[in-house]
Design an enzyme around this catalytic site. Structure first.
Site, short mmCIF file in Angstrom:
data_model
loop_
_atom_site.label_atom_id
_atom_site.label_comp_id
_atom_site.label_asym_id
_atom_site.label_seq_id
_atom_site.Cartn_x
_atom_site.Cartn_y
_atom_site.Cartn_z
N HIS A 106 -3.91 -46.05 -60.92
CA HIS A 106 -2.84 -45.95 -61.31
C HIS A 106 -2.13 -47.14 -60.13
CE1 HIS A 106 -1.04 -42.58 -63.83
NE2 HIS A 106 -2.34 -42.03 -64.23
N ASP A 113 0.43 -42.68 -67.47
CA ASP A 113 0.29 -40.98 -68.12
C ASP A 113 1.08 -40.89 -70.09
OD1 ASP A 113 -2.17 -40.76 -66.33
OD2 ASP A 113 -0.74 -39.61 -65.19
N GLU A 163 -8.62 -36.55 -69.54
CA GLU A 163 -7.25 -36.22 -69.72
C GLU A 163 -6.46 -36.56 -70.80
OE1 GLU A 163 -5.87 -38.01 -65.57
OE2 GLU A 163 -6.51 -35.10 -64.70
N HIS A 172 -4.26 -39.59 -69.53
CA HIS A 172 -4.61 -40.90 -69.17
C HIS A 172 -5.32 -42.12 -69.87
CE1 HIS A 172 -5.35 -42.65 -64.55
NE2 HIS A 172 -6.12 -42.91 -65.08
C1 LIG Z 1 -3.24 -36.85 -61.36
C2 LIG Z 1 -2.85 -37.00 -62.46
N1 LIG Z 1 -1.83 -37.66 -63.45
C3 LIG Z 1 -4.23 -38.35 -63.09
O1 LIG Z 1 -3.77 -39.80 -63.00
N2 LIG Z 1 -5.06 -38.06 -62.54
C4 LIG Z 1 -6.20 -39.73 -62.81
C5 LIG Z 1 -7.78 -39.20 -62.62
C6 LIG Z 1 -6.07 -40.13 -61.34
O2 LIG Z 1 -5.47 -40.05 -60.04
O3 LIG Z 1 -5.79 -41.17 -61.42
ZN LIG Z 2 -3.02 -40.95 -65.44
#
Ligand SMILES: C[C@@H](N)C(=O)N[C@H](C)C(=O)O
Ligand SMILES: [Zn+2]
EC number: 3.4.13.22
Length: 268
Positions: free
Chosen positions: A166, A173, A245, A248
């Site tokens: 991110h 997300d 997830e 994501h």
């Molecule tokens: C925290 C969750 N929304 C997320 O984005 N998880 C991935 C693994 C990340 O933090 O990059």
């Molecule tokens: Zn994410």
């Protein structure tokens, strides 16, 4: 190799300096300002515009305004139950390439009867660091967000990134909301919570549980199909899903594959 937070800060400072120089130069060349005002502006820049972004980044609201933004880390409705550092506004910021790709995905989603909803976009490195500290500072479970996986294992089990994509600005997300208004909420799976207005993906956003794995067979077959549909829509736009997830996605052809940014998200 990814950058450390300090290196990312240095990169960001360099980008901000270049952007300021460009703004100053543009102001100097502008024929619309009075000469005296221009000179003052050229030599004594007082402040930059609050919503100014580093080169290569855009506000999703400018690129695809019809995508609903439910920016969880800019408020308290998230697994840490507090606003995260660097989120000074609930605005989705992305690289221009990622926003352009989302434009394409949104067009296709509408044809399929959906509209996109984003929960997180560019994440400042300081927020990534805050998540890491939070994981290391606590134990136990939370029925709403991690009912079975202890907080202390959320990084090692892959639910939170210690070096998150991110921060590179091309990860999002995302969920879907049905244009018909039907098929909303109602997640009855692992986490005791729903995402109002969004389609039922079996688990809500940021439900850190094996049932949130994109290919989980623990969710109804209709949900498995919907997850595949989201992966298909995003894939056609150039995004790759993280199998851990369902929400994501990272643009395969990232603009900044090796840079973690740390500029704060300001009001647009
Ligand atoms: C925290 C969750 N929304 C997320 O984005 N998880 C991935 C693994 C990340 O933090 O990059
Ligand atoms: Zn994410």
């Amino acid at each position: 190799m990814r950058q450390s937070a300090e290196e990312a800060g240095a990169t960001e400072a360099a980008i901000a300096a270049r952007a300021t120089f460009r703004r100053m130069a543009a102001r100097c060349l502008s024929g619309r300002l009075f000469l005296a005002a221009s000179l003052v502006g050229c030599w004594f820049p007082v402040s930059s515009h609050a919503g100014a972004l580093p080169e290569g980044f855009v506000h999703l609201r400018d690129a695809v305004p019809e995508i609903r933004q439910d920016m969880r880390y800019a408020g308290r409705e998230n697994f840490m139950r507090k606003r995260l550092p660097g989120y000074r506004a609930g605005e989705c910021v992305l690289t221009g390439a990622a926003a352009k790709a989302l434009r394409k995905v949104q067009n296709a989603a509408v044809k399929a009867g959906y509209s996109l909803v984003v929960f997180d976009c560019y994440r400042p490195q300081r927020a990534v660091n805050a998540m890491v500290d939070w994981v290391r500072d606590g134990t136990g479970t939370d029925p709403a967000y991690f009912p079975a996986v202890p907080r202390s294992q959320l990084i090692t089990r892959g639910y939170i990134g210690a070096k998150s994509s991110h921060a590179r600005g091309s990860t999002v997300d995302v969920g879907l909301e049905p244009l018909s208004g039907a098929q909303q909420g109602g997640e009855t799976g692992a986490c005791a919570r729903t995402d109002p207005g969004t389609a039922d993906f079996g688990t809500p956003f940021d439900c850190f549980d094996p049932a949130s794995r994109t290919g989980s067979k623990a969710v109804p077959v209709s949900v498995q199909a919907l997850r595949r549909e989201l992966v298909g829509l995003m894939g056609a736009g150039g995004f790759r899903n993280y199998p851990g997830e369902w929400w994501h996605f990272t643009l395969a052809d990232e603009s900044f594959p090796d840079t973690a940014f740390d500029f704060p998200i300001e009001r647009r």
